[in-house]
Design a protein around this motif. Structure first.
Motif, short mmCIF file in Angstrom:
data_model
loop_
_atom_site.label_atom_id
_atom_site.label_comp_id
_atom_site.label_asym_id
_atom_site.label_seq_id
_atom_site.Cartn_x
_atom_site.Cartn_y
_atom_site.Cartn_z
N UNK A 84 35.01 -26.14 -42.34
CA UNK A 84 35.74 -27.16 -43.09
C UNK A 84 37.05 -26.65 -43.68
N UNK A 85 37.29 -25.35 -43.54
CA UNK A 85 38.59 -24.81 -43.91
C UNK A 85 38.65 -24.18 -45.29
N UNK A 86 39.73 -23.46 -45.50
CA UNK A 86 39.91 -22.71 -46.74
C UNK A 86 40.04 -23.62 -47.95
N UNK A 87 40.72 -24.76 -47.79
CA UNK A 87 40.95 -25.66 -48.93
C UNK A 87 39.65 -26.22 -49.49
N UNK A 88 38.62 -26.28 -48.65
CA UNK A 88 37.31 -26.78 -49.09
C UNK A 88 36.40 -25.66 -49.58
N UNK A 89 36.95 -24.45 -49.67
CA UNK A 89 36.15 -23.27 -50.00
C UNK A 89 34.93 -23.17 -49.08
N UNK A 90 35.14 -23.52 -47.81
CA UNK A 90 34.05 -23.48 -46.84
C UNK A 90 33.67 -22.03 -46.56
N UNK A 91 32.37 -21.77 -46.42
CA UNK A 91 31.91 -20.38 -46.31
C UNK A 91 32.18 -19.75 -44.95
N UNK A 92 32.13 -18.44 -44.96
CA UNK A 92 32.20 -17.63 -43.75
C UNK A 92 30.85 -16.93 -43.61
N UNK A 93 30.17 -17.18 -42.51
CA UNK A 93 28.89 -16.52 -42.22
C UNK A 93 29.18 -15.33 -41.32
N UNK A 94 28.86 -14.14 -41.80
CA UNK A 94 29.12 -12.91 -41.05
C UNK A 94 27.81 -12.23 -40.70
N UNK A 95 27.59 -12.03 -39.41
CA UNK A 95 26.42 -11.28 -38.94
C UNK A 95 26.80 -9.82 -38.82
N UNK A 96 26.06 -8.94 -39.46
CA UNK A 96 26.34 -7.50 -39.40
C UNK A 96 25.79 -6.93 -38.10
N UNK A 97 26.68 -6.56 -37.20
CA UNK A 97 26.29 -6.12 -35.88
C UNK A 97 25.36 -4.92 -35.89
N UNK A 148 30.86 -12.59 -35.77
CA UNK A 148 29.89 -11.56 -35.39
C UNK A 148 30.65 -10.28 -35.04
N UNK A 149 30.99 -9.46 -36.01
CA UNK A 149 31.66 -8.20 -35.69
C UNK A 149 30.69 -7.19 -35.10
N UNK A 150 31.16 -6.45 -34.12
CA UNK A 150 30.32 -5.48 -33.43
C UNK A 150 30.32 -4.14 -34.17
N UNK A 151 29.20 -3.46 -34.13
CA UNK A 151 29.06 -2.15 -34.75
C UNK A 151 29.85 -1.11 -33.96
N UNK A 152 30.56 -0.26 -34.65
CA UNK A 152 31.31 0.79 -33.97
C UNK A 152 30.41 1.66 -33.10
N UNK A 153 30.94 2.14 -31.99
CA UNK A 153 30.27 2.99 -31.01
C UNK A 153 29.24 2.25 -30.16
N UNK A 154 29.19 0.92 -30.26
CA UNK A 154 28.27 0.14 -29.44
C UNK A 154 29.03 -0.97 -28.73
N UNK A 155 28.43 -1.46 -27.63
CA UNK A 155 29.07 -2.54 -26.90
C UNK A 155 30.45 -2.13 -26.40
#
Length: 515
Positions: free
Chosen positions: A90-103, A131-138
């Motif tokens: 919904x965007x930054x103006x709506x303070x919409x969340x960011x869901x981050x998966x720890x790779x 979904x950021x990838x873990x360093x040294x993998x993928x």
């Protein structure tokens, strides 16, 4: 290598069962047993997820990441891969969340496509998914290639949890800046090792993320916090609760394997019984192969058919024990074991023979992590375990790490850096907004947080749940307890976001009135 070293690895923590599909059989390469067994990304996983990638829409991008966040040395950066989906944001103006998966310790696409819960709740929250990838993998390899990154202890020295957590923090801070979304709240998700990272990141970077869902995260599986036998005792009990005779058959089979292997042409006979494509080098090859299967079966003993580690039926341990107990009266103990383990390795019936491709170097990223800071002691008890009895011996473990990587482990570093001892007092005083979700069928639950530590450090425990089952996509076969668990998680996450927004609005109103 000595069993004590290999007692600790397999992940996202695995005695890696890396699988591929040659023309005439299934190739299985794995490490020796007794190393922390987390679900691991394999070539066969890669093949199986391709047909399902269309179900999840995302862009693949790369972020130029620092190699060393804790020095000012002029070192080359590396491309950190990440997947991003903004369809419902919904965007930054709506303070919409960011869901981050720890790779985790593997290809990020595999974890993204097996984390359907996050995708399913994104529309409800109007969330951006990353979904950021873990360093040294993928594909997130320093030094330009896997070969260079894994070259020696010097190039591998930047593969640590601290560096990975800093990667996530730097990445999401830069992402928010580029999106003019500095005020958007970040919620962390992770399963298994990724769940550990999510919990640790919430504790170490509380200004970066407002909360974390840490599923099947054994943050207590370190020195002198939980009994080292817990993993194998729980895995064994998963079989025993289905059938005591199945449990006893497996328990007796280890001696039967050794006895058969010591006979003339014994290794050839074992290879024939278990349908290997070549003769075994030793009985350890077979024992490790079986150990790996039983451990993974305990982790993925899901109530419905799934294709996470292998194509498996619902309640796969029940099916394994049905095969073992239901073999013909003249079947030998090893024939019974083969019938049972085939549920894991060959449920589809498409494999003619199994080819063991053991990598003698063991230069796998998770092996390195287990030999440096992820030292998670594991033993197998004589009384409660169906696995061969084995006590953790740190001296042997240390020796094998030195022989493999020319590095000495730091068994107390994780608890020094990230905590673990007296977790209740610590998190009650200094932590907030973490969900520790666990299923008690999961062997890793023995090293996890299983009770509420405060009003905001919450444990959601299910008696029949397995390894990060709550993060998997929903299905029509989901039992009611799983549906309720996910609903509880949604309510808690909604509460975090609402509280954050109210605090932001109050601060804005205060500033406005004072001006």
């Amino acid at each position: 290598m000595a069993n004590q070293f290999w007692l600790l690895l397999i992940i996202s923590f695995v005695s890696v069962v890396a699988l591929s599909s040659p023309a005439n059989g299934l190739s299985v390469s794995y490490r020796n047993k007794r190393l922390p067994r987390f679900p691991r990304y394999t070539f066969q996983n890669r093949t199986r997820i391709k047909p399902f990638l269309h179900e999840y829409r995302y862009e693949t991008k790369f972020f130029s990441q620092q190699l060393d966040h804790f020095s000012f040395a002029d070192l080359p950066k590396f491309p950190q891969r990440y997947l991003i989906n903004s369809d419902h944001w919904l965007g930054a103006s709506a303070l919409a969340p960011i869901f981050l998966y720890c790779g985790n310790e593997g290809d990020i696409e595999w974890f993204a496509t097996n984390s359907g819960f996050i995708w399913e709740i994104a529309p409800k929250f109007g969330a951006l998914l990353v979904f950021p990838e873990h360093r040294y993998y993928g594909e997130s390899m320093p030094y330009g290639s896997r070969e260079e990154a894994y070259k020696n202890a010097t190039t591998l020295s930047y593969l640590t949890t601290e560096q990975a957590l800093a990667d996530f923090a730097v990445f999401v801070t830069d992402l928010k800046r580029n999106l003019s979304a500095e005020a958007s709240p970040v919620v962390l998700f992770g399963g298994s090792y990724g769940g550990m990272l999510a919990a640790w990141m919430r504790l170490k970077y509380p200004h970066i993320a407002i909360g974390a869902l840490a599923s099947s995260a054994p943050i207590l599986q370190f020195e002198d916090i939980v009994p080292p036998e817990s993993f194998y005792d729980i895995a064994s009990n998963d079989f025993k609760r289905e059938s005591s005779s199945c449990f006893n058959t497996i328990k007796d089979s280890w001696d039967a394997i050794i006895t058969e292997g010591q006979k003339e042409n014994g290794l050839q006979k074992l290879a024939k019984t278990f349908h290997f494509c070549r003769v075994l080098n030793s009985t350890d090859d077979l024992s490790d192969w079986l150990d790996s299967a039983y451990s993974y079966l305990a982790m993925v003993d899901y109530p419905y058919s799934a294709d996470f580690m292998m194509p498996l039926p619902g309640h796969p341990i029940k099916e394994v024990c049905r095969k073992i107990d239901g073999a013909s009266g003249d079947a030998s103990i090893l024939d019974r074991i083969y019938a049972g383990v085939s549920v894991y390795y060959n449920y589809t019936g498409k494999v003619d023979c199994f080819e063991l491709d053991d990598d003698p170097h063991g230069l796998d990223g998770w092996n390195w992590q287990a030999c440096t800071e992820m030292v998670m002691p594991m033993s197998s008890s004589q009384e409660n375990s169906m696995f061969p009895a084995d006590d953790f011996n740190y001296s042997s473990y240390k020796k094998d790490c030195w022989n493999t990587f020319r590095v000495n482990p730091r068994p107390r570093w994780v608890t020094t850096e990230l905590g673990g001892h007296d977790i209740g007092t610590t998190l009650k005083s200094f932590g907030s907004n973490i969900i520790f979700s666990n299923g008690l069928l999961d062997p890793w639950s023995g090293g996890s947080v299983l009770k509420n530590l405060s009003d905001t450090i919450v444990a959601l425990v299910t008696k029949e749940g397995a390894h990060h089952l709550d993060l998997r996509p929903s299905t029509p076969q989901d039992p009611e307890w799983l549906v309720e668990q996910r609903e509880a998680e949604i309510r808690l996450i909604h509460g975090w976001i609402q509280t954050y927004r109210l605090e932001k609005e109050a601060k804005f109103s205060s500033l406005k009135s004072s001006s």
